[in-house]
Design a protein around this motif. Structure first.
Motif, PDB file in Angstrom:
ATOM      1  N   PRO A 176     -98.465 -10.496 -55.678  1.00 24.73           N
ATOM      2  CA  PRO A 176     -97.457 -11.137 -54.839  1.00 24.73           C
ATOM      3  C   PRO A 176     -96.631 -12.111 -55.677  1.00 24.73           C
ATOM      4  O   PRO A 176     -97.173 -12.844 -56.511  1.00 24.73           O
ATOM      5  N   GLN A 177     -95.336 -12.089 -55.472  1.00 21.85           N
ATOM      6  CA  GLN A 177     -94.465 -12.947 -56.278  1.00 21.85           C
ATOM      7  C   GLN A 177     -93.443 -13.656 -55.402  1.00 21.85           C
ATOM      8  O   GLN A 177     -92.731 -13.021 -54.626  1.00 21.85           O
ATOM      9  N   PRO A 236     -93.046   0.803 -55.370  1.00 22.17           N
ATOM     10  CA  PRO A 236     -93.003  -0.654 -55.308  1.00 22.17           C
ATOM     11  C   PRO A 236     -92.301  -1.209 -56.538  1.00 22.17           C
ATOM     12  O   PRO A 236     -91.985  -0.468 -57.475  1.00 22.17           O
ATOM     13  N   SER A 237     -92.057  -2.496 -56.551  1.00 21.65           N
ATOM     14  CA  SER A 237     -91.439  -3.117 -57.716  1.00 21.65           C
ATOM     15  C   SER A 237     -92.438  -3.128 -58.865  1.00 21.65           C
ATOM     16  O   SER A 237     -93.579  -2.703 -58.747  1.00 21.65           O
ATOM     17  N   ALA A 296     -95.698 -13.858 -49.263  1.00 26.71           N
ATOM     18  CA  ALA A 296     -96.266 -13.540 -50.567  1.00 26.71           C
ATOM     19  C   ALA A 296     -97.313 -12.443 -50.439  1.00 26.71           C
ATOM     20  O   ALA A 296     -98.519 -12.682 -50.474  1.00 26.71           O
ATOM     21  N   VAL A 297     -96.842 -11.231 -50.271  1.00 31.31           N
ATOM     22  CA  VAL A 297     -97.701 -10.054 -50.213  1.00 31.31           C
ATOM     23  C   VAL A 297     -97.285  -9.127 -51.344  1.00 31.31           C
ATOM     24  O   VAL A 297     -96.195  -9.266 -51.898  1.00 31.31           O
ATOM     25  N   PRO A 298     -98.125  -8.191 -51.737  1.00 35.63           N
ATOM     26  CA  PRO A 298     -97.707  -7.263 -52.790  1.00 35.63           C
ATOM     27  C   PRO A 298     -96.374  -6.597 -52.436  1.00 35.63           C
ATOM     28  O   PRO A 298     -96.198  -6.117 -51.309  1.00 35.63           O
ATOM     29  N   PRO A 299     -95.406  -6.580 -53.357  1.00 33.09           N
ATOM     30  CA  PRO A 299     -94.087  -6.009 -53.061  1.00 33.09           C
ATOM     31  C   PRO A 299     -94.173  -4.554 -52.623  1.00 33.09           C
ATOM     32  O   PRO A 299     -94.972  -3.775 -53.140  1.00 33.09           O
ATOM     33  N   THR A 300     -93.374  -4.210 -51.650  1.00 35.56           N
ATOM     34  CA  THR A 300     -93.318  -2.848 -51.136  1.00 35.56           C
ATOM     35  C   THR A 300     -91.897  -2.306 -51.294  1.00 35.56           C
ATOM     36  O   THR A 300     -90.951  -3.075 -51.471  1.00 35.56           O
ATOM     37  N   LYS A 324     -84.755  -7.755 -49.496  1.00 34.16           N
ATOM     38  CA  LYS A 324     -85.887  -8.651 -49.620  1.00 34.16           C
ATOM     39  C   LYS A 324     -85.989  -9.605 -48.435  1.00 34.16           C
ATOM     40  O   LYS A 324     -85.009  -9.891 -47.748  1.00 34.16           O
ATOM     41  N   SER A 378     -91.629 -10.656 -53.829  1.00 39.06           N
ATOM     42  CA  SER A 378     -92.037 -10.327 -52.467  1.00 39.06           C
ATOM     43  C   SER A 378     -91.155 -11.061 -51.474  1.00 39.06           C
ATOM     44  O   SER A 378     -90.791 -10.526 -50.424  1.00 39.06           O
TER      45      SER A 378
END
Length: 326
Positions: free
Chosen positions: A115-116, A109-110, A281-285, A238, A220
């Motif tokens: 979430p960003q 992940p980043s 806005a979810v945790p970056p994958t 993205k 995200s």
């Protein structure tokens, strides 16, 4: 040592138009790596006339451009004959292509655990016809335009987008919201009617200037309007949301809308924009290694770089002119 070539970033720099002829007269290739790119349908005619009426024909050897749109404008304006304007693509996009592939291969992940949301701030005249004057000109910063062109703007769209992003940050403390802008960012944030300095949520970060790549990599979801950073976000794999409401749907401003097609999501209202950014806005994958067909087509059309190899094409083009000049 003898200079092999002289490079510049824009064929139209006033201080270098005659300089290019001098360099060529000395036997050294003068090559413009023209960085301006996003010419929407409404800007094509404007820039064709601007180049034809306000710029001298290019006196150098070659102009390297991002896309066929810019090439066509320069040729139609008489800036240079067709054989001296070459599409190589947007070299800056190479790095984000390479990042996407590396991130996908590493399945990492980043760098952001939270979430960003990244909002690329834009002002009412972004992507609109403007002719800037030299700093300090007594007539003002911008030249007056005829035919009502000076009146068109994204005023309501810009205001509603900034208000929506600020609301998103305030109502969702578990989401990091980053607003990326230029030196005048504070002015456009003032359109929200709120004092950011006195009432800024802890999860809201303002970034002025600099390279957006790390911000894009950590995001995200990305939101923006008429900026090449949207192309970088697409190349990064993205989720991208573009507002398409207010002036973006009005007849006299719609021709200046940067249409990225199905490579992005379009928000049809301020409420829709809020919902899409919140959903994204979810945790970056990790991104997917390969771009979708829509994303590749958009990057080819606007950036001439669906493959991360624009830099190599520029290198080949420059070396060809150097070899030809020897």
């Amino acid at each position: 040592a003898k200079v092999s070539a002289v490079l510049t970033g824009n064929f139209a720099y006033a201080a270098e138009q005659e300089f290019g002829a001098v360099v060529e007269a000395s036997g050294v290739p003068f090559i413009a790596m023209h960085k301006e790119a996003l010419k929407t349908p409404g800007l094509v005619e404007f820039f064709t006339h601007l180049y034809r009426d306000r710029r001298q024909p290019f006196a150098g050897r070659k102009i390297l451009v991002y896309n066929e749109i810019e090439r066509g404008i320069q040729i139609a304006a008489g800036i240079a004959p067709p054989d001296r304007v070459q599409v190589c693509g947007m070299p800056r996009l190479d790095r984000i292509h390479h990042w996407r592939i590396a991130a996908a291969d590493a399945s990492l992940p980043s760098t952001s655990a939270r979430p960003q949301v990244l909002f690329l701030s834009f002002h009412p005249k972004s992507g609109m016809p403007v002719i800037p004057r030299k700093p300090g000109a007594p007539e003002g910063r911008l030249e007056a335009l005829d035919d009502g062109l000076g009146e068109v703007s994204w005023r309501d769209l810009s205001q509603q987008c900034h208000q929506t992003v600020l609301r998103l940050a305030r109502e969702n403390p578990g989401i990091d919201v980053v607003i990326k802008g230029k030196g005048d960012l504070g002015k456009w944030l003032g359109l929200t009617g709120a004092s950011i300095d006195q009432d800024r949520p802890a999860n809201l970060k303002l970034v002025v200037g600099g390279d957006p790549q790390d911000l894009i990599a950590s995001a995200s979801v990305v939101c923006g309007f008429t900026t090449t950073a949207l192309l970088e976000s697409i190349a990064a794999g993205k989720r991208v949301v573009v507002p398409r409401f207010a002036e973006a749907t009005v007849e006299n401003t719609r021709p200046y809308f940067l249409d990225l097609g199905e490579a992005v999501e379009h928000a049809e209202s301020a409420g829709d924009l809020y919902d899409r950014l919140l959903a994204g806005a979810v945790p970056p994958t990790p991104p997917k290694r390969d771009l979708s067909t829509h994303a590749a087509e958009v990057l080819d059309h606007w950036a001439g770089n669906p493959d991360g190899k624009a830099g190599a094409r520029v290198s080949v083009a420059v070396m060809a002119e150097i070899d030809r000049g020897q």
